[in-house]
Design a protein around this motif. Structure first.
Motif, PDB file in Angstrom:
ATOM      1  N   GLN A 115      -0.257  -3.785   6.028  1.00 38.16           N
ATOM      2  CA  GLN A 115      -0.087  -5.064   5.336  1.00 38.16           C
ATOM      3  C   GLN A 115       0.672  -4.781   4.047  1.00 38.16           C
ATOM      4  OE1 GLN A 115      -1.160  -7.996   6.717  1.00 38.16           O
ATOM      5  NE2 GLN A 115       0.024  -8.966   5.109  1.00 38.16           N
ATOM      6  N   THR A 116       1.806  -5.430   3.858  1.00 41.73           N
ATOM      7  CA  THR A 116       2.629  -5.233   2.656  1.00 41.73           C
ATOM      8  C   THR A 116       2.767  -6.565   1.923  1.00 41.73           C
ATOM      9  OG1 THR A 116       4.780  -5.776   3.640  1.00 41.73           O
ATOM     10  CG2 THR A 116       3.971  -3.526   3.973  1.00 41.73           C
ATOM     11  N   ALA A 117       3.389  -6.507   0.769  1.00 41.18           N
ATOM     12  CA  ALA A 117       3.660  -7.734   0.016  1.00 41.18           C
ATOM     13  C   ALA A 117       4.572  -8.671   0.808  1.00 41.18           C
ATOM     14  CB  ALA A 117       4.299  -7.388  -1.323  1.00 41.18           C
ATOM     15  N   ASN A 118       5.359  -8.111   1.725  1.00 42.49           N
ATOM     16  CA  ASN A 118       6.269  -8.917   2.543  1.00 42.49           C
ATOM     17  C   ASN A 118       5.676  -9.312   3.887  1.00 42.49           C
ATOM     18  OD1 ASN A 118       8.307  -8.800   0.608  1.00 42.49           O
ATOM     19  ND2 ASN A 118       9.006  -6.824   1.373  1.00 42.49           N
ATOM     20  N   GLY A 119       4.397  -9.033   4.080  1.00 43.19           N
ATOM     21  CA  GLY A 119       3.760  -9.391   5.340  1.00 43.19           C
ATOM     22  C   GLY A 119       3.330  -8.166   6.113  1.00 43.19           C
ATOM     23  N   GLU A 120       3.035  -8.390   7.396  1.00 45.55           N
ATOM     24  CA  GLU A 120       2.555  -7.312   8.253  1.00 45.55           C
ATOM     25  C   GLU A 120       3.729  -6.516   8.804  1.00 45.55           C
ATOM     26  OE1 GLU A 120       0.339  -7.276  12.415  1.00 45.55           O
ATOM     27  OE2 GLU A 120      -0.920  -8.102  10.804  1.00 45.55           O
ATOM     28  N   GLY A 121       3.502  -5.214   8.962  1.00 41.38           N
ATOM     29  CA  GLY A 121       4.526  -4.346   9.531  1.00 41.38           C
ATOM     30  C   GLY A 121       3.897  -3.186  10.268  1.00 41.38           C
ATOM     31  N   ARG A 122       4.706  -2.235  10.615  1.00 46.23           N
ATOM     32  CA  ARG A 122       4.246  -1.043  11.318  1.00 46.23           C
ATOM     33  C   ARG A 122       4.812   0.184  10.617  1.00 46.23           C
ATOM     34  NH1 ARG A 122       1.061  -1.903  15.490  1.00 46.23           N
ATOM     35  NH2 ARG A 122       1.221  -3.899  16.524  1.00 46.23           N
ATOM     36  N   ALA A 123       4.090   1.289  10.732  1.00 45.10           N
ATOM     37  CA  ALA A 123       4.522   2.541  10.131  1.00 45.10           C
ATOM     38  C   ALA A 123       4.109   3.688  11.047  1.00 45.10           C
ATOM     39  CB  ALA A 123       3.894   2.713   8.750  1.00 45.10           C
ATOM     40  N   ALA A 124       4.706   4.839  10.816  1.00 44.90           N
ATOM     41  CA  ALA A 124       4.355   6.053  11.552  1.00 44.90           C
ATOM     42  C   ALA A 124       3.453   6.911  10.665  1.00 44.90           C
ATOM     43  CB  ALA A 124       5.609   6.824  11.937  1.00 44.90           C
TER      44      ALA A 124
END
Length: 178
Positions: A115-124
């Motif tokens: 969860q980031t300031a710009n919304g949900e994302g994915r990471a490795a």
């Protein structure tokens, strides 16, 4: 002819002032690899070493004009520009910085929801062998890699900071101690 000599003298004088000004600008804005003087970094090394995996000391970071703490950190032995971010849960590498230190995640590796300031994302998810800032070194730090283009500067977040004895904000200085 006299004007030409005066103009040449002024040009030489002006150009002789440029290198230190450019160097200071580059260090202040994170473009220089100078290990100990860039970004207002001051280190004090302690000979006390509690763990074999840790090198102790104090690091003092000065905030830039925007109030951010930019510095250079050595991640797996490679110098990377980072933003110290107490609001980031983890150390997060930009895709480009991950490549600089020899990590090349595949698309299938980006399976951690964030969860980031710009919304949900994915990471490795990765484990860094070592993270060094000035005289402080920690080993086996959990980190994430952001997808290509998602992050312009790598973040030195809480998975590193929580390993320290303390970190403290004092005016426009951030004090890291281990």
């Amino acid at each position: 002819m006299g004007r030409l000599i005066i103009l040449a003298g002024l040009a030489i004088g002006l150009f002789s002032l440029m290198p230190p000004l450019i160097s200071k600008f580059m260090q202040t804005n994170g473009y220089s690899d100078s290990p100990s003087t860039a970004y207002g970094l001051k280190s004090e090394h302690s000979t006390k070493n509690n763990k074999q995996t840790t090198r102790s000391g104090h690091v003092y970071l000065k905030a830039n004009s925007k109030g951010h703490f930019l510095t250079r950190a050595r991640l797996n032995g490679k110098s990377i520009r980072v933003l110290v971010d107490t609001g980031a849960t983890a150390v997060v590498l930009s895709y480009q910085d991950a490549r600089k230190i020899g990590l090349t995640p595949h698309i299938s590796d980006f399976n951690v929801r964030v969860q980031t300031a710009n919304g949900e994302g994915r990471a490795a998810e990765i484990k860094l062998r070592s993270v060094e800032v000035g005289t402080i070194r920690e080993k086996n730090i959990s980190a994430l890699i952001a997808p290509k283009g998602a992050l312009s500067v790598s973040l030195l977040g809480m998975t590193f900071l929580k390993e320290l004895k303390r970190f403290e904000l004092a005016g426009n200085r951030l004090i890291l101690e281990n």
